[in-house]
Design a protein around this motif. Structure first.
Motif, PDB file in Angstrom:
ATOM      1  N   SER A 185       7.400   0.223   2.481  1.00 18.50           N
ATOM      2  CA  SER A 185       5.832   0.619   2.582  1.00 18.50           C
ATOM      3  C   SER A 185       5.113   0.519   1.486  1.00 18.50           C
ATOM      4  CB  SER A 185       6.049   2.198   2.859  1.00 18.50           C
ATOM      5  OG  SER A 185       6.815   2.378   3.951  1.00 18.50           O
ATOM      6  N   HIS A 186       5.696   0.939   0.266  1.00 13.08           N
ATOM      7  CA  HIS A 186       5.026   0.625  -1.136  1.00 13.08           C
ATOM      8  C   HIS A 186       4.764  -0.719  -1.409  1.00 13.08           C
ATOM      9  CE1 HIS A 186       5.797   5.071  -2.142  1.00 13.08           C
ATOM     10  NE2 HIS A 186       5.189   5.111  -1.502  1.00 13.08           N
ATOM     11  N   ALA A 187       5.814  -1.596  -1.163  1.00 12.47           N
ATOM     12  CA  ALA A 187       5.495  -3.127  -1.263  1.00 12.47           C
ATOM     13  C   ALA A 187       4.358  -3.342  -0.446  1.00 12.47           C
ATOM     14  CB  ALA A 187       6.887  -3.615  -0.856  1.00 12.47           C
ATOM     15  N   LEU A 188       4.190  -3.111   0.714  1.00 16.26           N
ATOM     16  CA  LEU A 188       3.044  -3.494   1.387  1.00 16.26           C
ATOM     17  C   LEU A 188       1.552  -2.990   0.865  1.00 16.26           C
ATOM     18  CD1 LEU A 188       1.782  -4.797   3.980  1.00 16.26           C
ATOM     19  CD2 LEU A 188       2.295  -2.547   5.320  1.00 16.26           C
ATOM     20  N   PHE A 189       1.623  -1.537   0.391  1.00 13.79           N
ATOM     21  CA  PHE A 189       0.741  -0.868  -0.126  1.00 13.79           C
ATOM     22  C   PHE A 189       0.185  -1.767  -1.394  1.00 13.79           C
ATOM     23  CE2 PHE A 189       1.980   3.110   1.828  1.00 13.79           C
ATOM     24  CZ  PHE A 189       1.498   2.832   2.896  1.00 13.79           C
ATOM     25  N   GLY A 190       1.326  -1.775  -2.197  1.00 10.32           N
ATOM     26  CA  GLY A 190       0.832  -2.627  -3.442  1.00 10.32           C
ATOM     27  C   GLY A 190       0.358  -4.030  -3.114  1.00 10.32           C
ATOM     28  N   GLY A 191       0.917  -4.870  -2.329  1.00 12.10           N
ATOM     29  CA  GLY A 191       0.537  -6.197  -2.040  1.00 12.10           C
ATOM     30  C   GLY A 191      -1.012  -6.322  -1.464  1.00 12.10           C
ATOM     31  N   LEU A 192      -1.355  -5.294  -0.726  1.00 11.46           N
ATOM     32  CA  LEU A 192      -2.478  -5.416  -0.032  1.00 11.46           C
ATOM     33  C   LEU A 192      -3.544  -4.620  -1.226  1.00 11.46           C
ATOM     34  CD1 LEU A 192      -1.983  -3.468   3.498  1.00 11.46           C
ATOM     35  CD2 LEU A 192      -2.635  -6.050   2.905  1.00 11.46           C
TER      36      LEU A 192
END
Length: 415
Positions: free
Chosen positions: A107-114
């Motif tokens: 989840s945080h990988a996705l948030f960080g990426g976006l």
């Protein structure tokens, strides 16, 4: 699905690839303790988890709305290539942490990426800072602590309630309870994590003018996201399952039941509130809490520290990768092609590296060496895990084993 351009199509496919990696990366959340205690055979466990992930994807869309219209400002000029770059950063970080066997947050990988891609391409006005703090950062800190405390209290309660009863019958009962609680965690995972991909795809459709702003995810988006995460779950993230099942603490059936029940309650409550928290952090915190809750239990803090470091690095690391990808993608078609080729090359290299020391359902329950020889936890880990239907060594037996085998060597390290 009319008016979907080639670029939006690429974004949708990339989002489903991320969803797939999310599935096998997070299988450990539901099934690591169930597999490690022998409550279910590994392949049966991941199959059950996959089905329930799919079912959970249809139960709610609150987290999807947080992604598609909460963290990123869809009206600030977000383009599909920005979302594509964000997904690339998330996928690369997911695979790197999977290779290392670290249960970091998809989840945080996705948030960080976006967030990283948006900051580079649009600027700070493209990110809702308040939503990031309230719905991502605060839950990231609070959720594993709350889940750990709940699991520790539940573990102590289960041992107190089962005191003086037949140990083998009690163990069988808790293994049955583990299956039920693991099913609940899998269902909760589908309601939380599958929705994150739904939100990303919906955001891409909004930026492309395919659906109206603030729209709910279309049914085909819900179905495809559910199927992708279910398939990834079925294939099993065996490296991370080993870490969570064997690397943090030695789990007995009562602990596994308490950890999974506490984690499921936390995840389901957050899904209802629209908090896009990390199921990985919740389940890891629960496992640590179960280790602290059992008298004589041991938490391997070296593994726990590695996990926490990975948690802290996830947002900025995925953001940096996505920021670089966004800079390249902003150059036009050739830049988008270059990002895709580089991403495929990195993912291929990670997969090739994983084949050197493969971990699968046949060796997932082999203990992971994380402590130096001579300490109590190393001695304990040389004891073979109990077969299904029997108890692990009692607390007094564990102490005796530790005292009689101070020079036991550690098990072979995980791949």
């Amino acid at each position: 699905m009319e008016h979907i351009t080639l670029l939006i199509g690429i974004v949708i496919v990339t989002a489903l690839v991320f969803d797939f990696t999310n599935g096998f990366h997070d299988t450990a959340n539901a099934m690591a303790t169930t597999i490690s205690t022998g409550a279910l055979q590994p392949k049966i466990a991941v199959a059950m988890s996959a089905v329930l992930n799919l079912v959970g994807a249809f139960l709610s869309v609150e987290v999807a709305k947080t992604i598609s219209g909460g963290i990123i400002d869809e009206s600030a000029g977000i383009r599909p290539e920005v979302i594509f770059a964000g997904l690339v950063g998330a996928i690369v970080w997911n695979l790197l942490t999977w290779l290392a066997g670290l249960p970091s947050s998809s989840s945080h990988a996705l948030f960080g990426g976006l967030i990283g891609a948006t900051l580079v391409s649009v600027g700070t006005n493209g990110v809702h800072g308040g939503a990031v703090v309230m719905k991502v950062l605060i839950p990231a800190v609070a959720a594993p602590v709350v889940a750990g405390i709940a699991s520790m209290a539940a573990t102590r309660l289960t041992y107190r309630l089962s005191r003086g009863r037949d140990e083998q019958e009690t163990a069988k009962g808790f293994r049955a309870g583990q299956i039920a609680s693991a099913a609940l965690v899998s269902l909760a995972h589908g309601t939380n994590d599958a929705q994150k991909t739904m939100g990303v795809i919906t955001l891409a459709l909004i930026t492309g003018g395919v659906v109206a702003p603030h729209a709910d995810p279309p049914l085909w988006v819900i179905a495809s996201a559910g199927l992708a995460i279910a398939l990834g779950t079925y294939l099993g993230g065996w490296r991370i399952i080993r870490t969570m099942g064997k690397g943090i603490t030695d789990i007995q059936p009562p602990q596994g039941f308490a950890a999974q029940t506490g984690a499921a309650a936390t995840i389901l409550a957050s899904s209802h509130l629209g908090f896009a928290l990390s199921t990985t952090q919740v389940c890891s915190g629960s496992v640590m809490g179960s280790g602290l809750g059992r008298k004589g239990g041991v938490v391997r803090w070296s593994t726990a520290v590695r996990m926490v470091v990975a948690w802290c690095l996830t947002l900025p690391a995925a953001g940096l990768v996505s920021a670089g990808a966004a800079l390249l993608a902003d150059q036009g078609d050739w830049g988008i092609t270059a990002v895709a080729v580089l991403a495929l090359g990195i993912c291929g290299a990670i997969w090739a590296a994983s084949r050197r020391k493969p971990i699968d359902h046949t060796n997932v329950n082999e203990a992971e060496a994380t402590e130096p020889p001579g300490v109590v936890t190393s001695a304990l880990r040389t004891v073979a895990p109990p077969p299904a239907g029997s108890l692990a060594p009692a607390e007094g037996e564990e102490a005796a084993l530790a005292a009689s085998a101070p020079r036991a060597t550690t098990a072979t390290a995980a791949g």
